[in-house]
Design an enzyme around this catalytic site. Structure first.
Site, PDB file in Angstrom:
ATOM      1  N   SER A 174      15.578  20.093 -17.852  1.00 40.80           N
ATOM      2  CA  SER A 174      14.442  20.987 -18.044  1.00 40.80           C
ATOM      3  C   SER A 174      14.869  22.200 -18.856  1.00 40.80           C
ATOM      4  O   SER A 174      16.010  22.667 -18.732  1.00 40.80           O
ATOM      5  CB  SER A 174      13.900  21.437 -16.681  1.00 40.80           C
ATOM      6  OG  SER A 174      13.030  22.536 -16.826  1.00 40.80           O
TER       7      SER A 174
ATOM      8  N   GLU B  39       9.545   7.289 -17.647  1.00 39.26           N
ATOM      9  CA  GLU B  39       8.229   7.885 -17.842  1.00 39.26           C
ATOM     10  C   GLU B  39       7.657   7.527 -19.208  1.00 39.26           C
ATOM     11  O   GLU B  39       6.458   7.253 -19.347  1.00 39.26           O
ATOM     12  CB  GLU B  39       8.315   9.400 -17.676  1.00 39.26           C
ATOM     13  CG  GLU B  39       8.591   9.817 -16.230  1.00 39.26           C
ATOM     14  CD  GLU B  39       8.832  11.312 -16.079  1.00 39.26           C
ATOM     15  OE1 GLU B  39       8.938  11.763 -14.940  1.00 39.26           O
ATOM     16  OE2 GLU B  39       8.923  12.025 -17.100  1.00 39.26           O
TER      17      GLU B  39
ATOM     18  N   HIS C  66       0.825  -1.217   0.000  1.00 34.88           N
ATOM     19  CA  HIS C  66       0.000   0.000   0.000  1.00 34.88           C
ATOM     20  C   HIS C  66       0.860   1.269   0.000  1.00 34.88           C
ATOM     21  O   HIS C  66       0.446   2.311   0.517  1.00 34.88           O
ATOM     22  CB  HIS C  66      -0.945   0.028   1.211  1.00 34.88           C
ATOM     23  CG  HIS C  66      -1.756  -1.221   1.371  1.00 34.88           C
ATOM     24  ND1 HIS C  66      -2.889  -1.487   0.640  1.00 34.88           N
ATOM     25  CD2 HIS C  66      -1.571  -2.294   2.194  1.00 34.88           C
ATOM     26  CE1 HIS C  66      -3.385  -2.649   1.001  1.00 34.88           C
ATOM     27  NE2 HIS C  66      -2.608  -3.167   1.936  1.00 34.88           N
TER      28      HIS C  66
ATOM     29  N   LYS D 104      17.100  20.351 -12.730  1.00 36.44           N
ATOM     30  CA  LYS D 104      16.338  19.128 -12.955  1.00 36.44           C
ATOM     31  C   LYS D 104      17.150  18.052 -13.683  1.00 36.44           C
ATOM     32  O   LYS D 104      17.924  18.330 -14.583  1.00 36.44           O
ATOM     33  CB  LYS D 104      15.074  19.421 -13.768  1.00 36.44           C
ATOM     34  CG  LYS D 104      14.081  20.334 -13.081  1.00 36.44           C
ATOM     35  CD  LYS D 104      13.458  19.682 -11.860  1.00 36.44           C
ATOM     36  CE  LYS D 104      12.576  18.508 -12.206  1.00 36.44           C
ATOM     37  NZ  LYS D 104      11.413  18.906 -13.055  1.00 36.44           N
TER      38      LYS D 104
END
Length: 461
Positions: free
Chosen positions: A277, A290, A156, A283
């Site tokens: 970025s 992804e 969980h 970044k």
């Protein structure tokens, strides 16, 4: 407009209809398979006396020349042809004359394209298995190198019990092993030759279908001509298997993305598998993970699309089935690139073992072991569960981990606790004593790693 039909028609096909019907823009990918199947068919026609040996030799030489010229860029596959079959036949006739018109004897485009797709899917199954093999070898290396790299295990998304990175990676090892064997199962079912089924009812020519199947490396011919031309189960099975592979890659990607975040910091992805970025210079984004996660939905869509296409089609061949190709081609390309890139990302990432160890120490991941300690000292499990629940509540109130509580504090909760509780709930002890097969303990893991090595040896031999 080069077509293999037209004698029954008195009017030209409308240009929009022709373009809508044509498949050359995508089925040209099947050129190699179409020529391979045609060479086998011509060889069989010659052996059975349906065509002469001279005609057979001329056809085969012409087919090989077409493949060579296309491969070398001397012959272009253009949209003036309806499909790859008409491209090959038209060019063959241009090269060798009337002998080329005899190649199609005893076959239809229906069994021809069914053969092309089987040959294509069969090779792609083999190629995907090879990429999975490389991924499995990479995961196996990570398992062997991280037997004592401690980290929290989760249920969980909450810290549950301590495990090792080796054990965690081992879960994905099992998933991809199943994927590998699933592809092997598909190969066994698809490896039968539909050529010779004709349009749907076979042919009156004395074809030797066993010979054709043998020439093309199939186990034998398909046994029902109607099923031969209308079956796309093997494409659906492959799309299903690919979807499951992508699901496994996506789950793993989700964890990579989480572990790579500043909050977790369990891993650092190599610069070559990250991007930055355009506005935020600090970044370092896990774009490969992804994209793998995102492309999973694309592959799922292909599976659902083909299932929906096939669900209402009566026997035998129907033009709807042309829709299988673009879906299969795109999904195969997608999964191959995803597996390859994912393997590179996993092999180059760095682990922050101290951060993982520190995280495993927090969050009461050793609470179950504290309960087991009480059980081993005579406390019924349900009572032990309640005691540790109160202990965790006390530790939260004090802002401490269980390990940080003094023995006096522990005894206030239960007099059963003694000094050896600290050893019992240490990370090393929590893991080392879990040695039932499948658990993260060193004895259990050594057996699993040995089994994985046998599996890898078998699939790479």
């Amino acid at each position: 407009m080069a077509q293999l039909w037209g004698g029954r028609f008195t009017k030209e096909t409308d240009k929009l209809v022709y373009d809508f019907n044509a498949s050359i823009s995508f089925d040209k990918r099947l050129l190699k398979q179409d020529i391979e199947g045609s060479i086998a068919h011509a060889t069989m026609l010659g052996a059975t006396g349906i065509i002469t040996e001279e005609e057979k030799a001329s056809i085969i030489e012409g087919l090989k020349g077409i493949l060579m010229d296309v491969t070398e860029g001397n012959l272009l596959i253009t949209n003036e042809y309806e499909d790859v079959h008409s491209f090959v036949e038209a060019n063959l006739i241009d090269r060798i004359g009337d002998a080329g018109k005899k190649l199609h004897t005893g076959r239809s485009r229906n069994d021809q394209v069914a053969l092309d797709m089987r040959l294509y899917v069969r090779q792609e199954v083999t190629d995907i298995k090879y990429l999975l093999q490389k991924l499995l070898q990479t995961l196996h290396g990570q398992m062997k190198n991280n037997l004592d790299t401690y980290m929290p295990g989760f249920t969980h998304m909450q810290k549950a019990q301590p495990v090792t990175f080796s054990h965690h990676i081992g879960a994905y090892m099992e998933m991809f092993k199943r994927d590998y064997t699933r592809l092997s199962d598909i190969y066994e079912r698809l490896n039968y030759c539909p050529l010779g089924a004709g349009a749907l009812a076979g042919t009156t020519y004395p074809l030797d279908r066993d010979m054709t199947a043998s020439l093309l490396g199939f186990y034998g011919p398909t046994l029902n001509s109607m099923d031969s031309v209308s079956d796309r189960d093997y494409v659906i099975e492959l799309l299903s298997a690919i979807s499951i592979i992508m699901m496994h890659l996506s789950r793993f990607s989700e964890e990579i993305i989480t572990w790579n975040s500043n909050e977790y910091g369990f891993i650092e992805l190599d610069d070559s598998y990250s991007t930055g970025s355009s506005i935020m210079p600090q970044k370092k984004n896990p774009d490969i993970a992804e994209l793998v996660r995102g492309k999973t939905g694309r592959v799922y869509g292909a599976l659902m699309s083909l299932l929906t296409t096939m669900k209402g089609i009566p026997l035998a061949y129907n033009k709807d089935m042309q829709e299988d190709k673009e879906l299969a081609f795109d999904s195969i390309d997608t999964v191959k690139s995803c597996i390859s890139l994912f393997t590179g990302m996993i092999s180059t990432m760095k682990l922050n073992k101290d951060r993982m160890n520190e995280s495993a120490m927090k969050g009461f991941a050793n609470a179950t072991d504290a309960a087991d300690y009480l059980v081993k000292h005579g406390v019924p499990f349900r009572d032990a569960h309640g005691i540790i629940g109160r202990l965790v509540l006390y530790a939260i109130d004090k802002g401490k981990a269980i390990d940080d509580l003094t023995l006096d504090e522990l005894k206030e909760i239960s007099p059963v606790f003694e000094e050896d509780i600290y050893d019992a709930i240490s990370l090393k002890e929590c893991i080392d004593k879990r040695n039932t097969i499948g658990a993260p303990g060193p004895d259990a893991m050594s057996k699993v790693i040995a089994e994985n090595e046998r599996f890898l040896a078998k699939i790479t031999s």
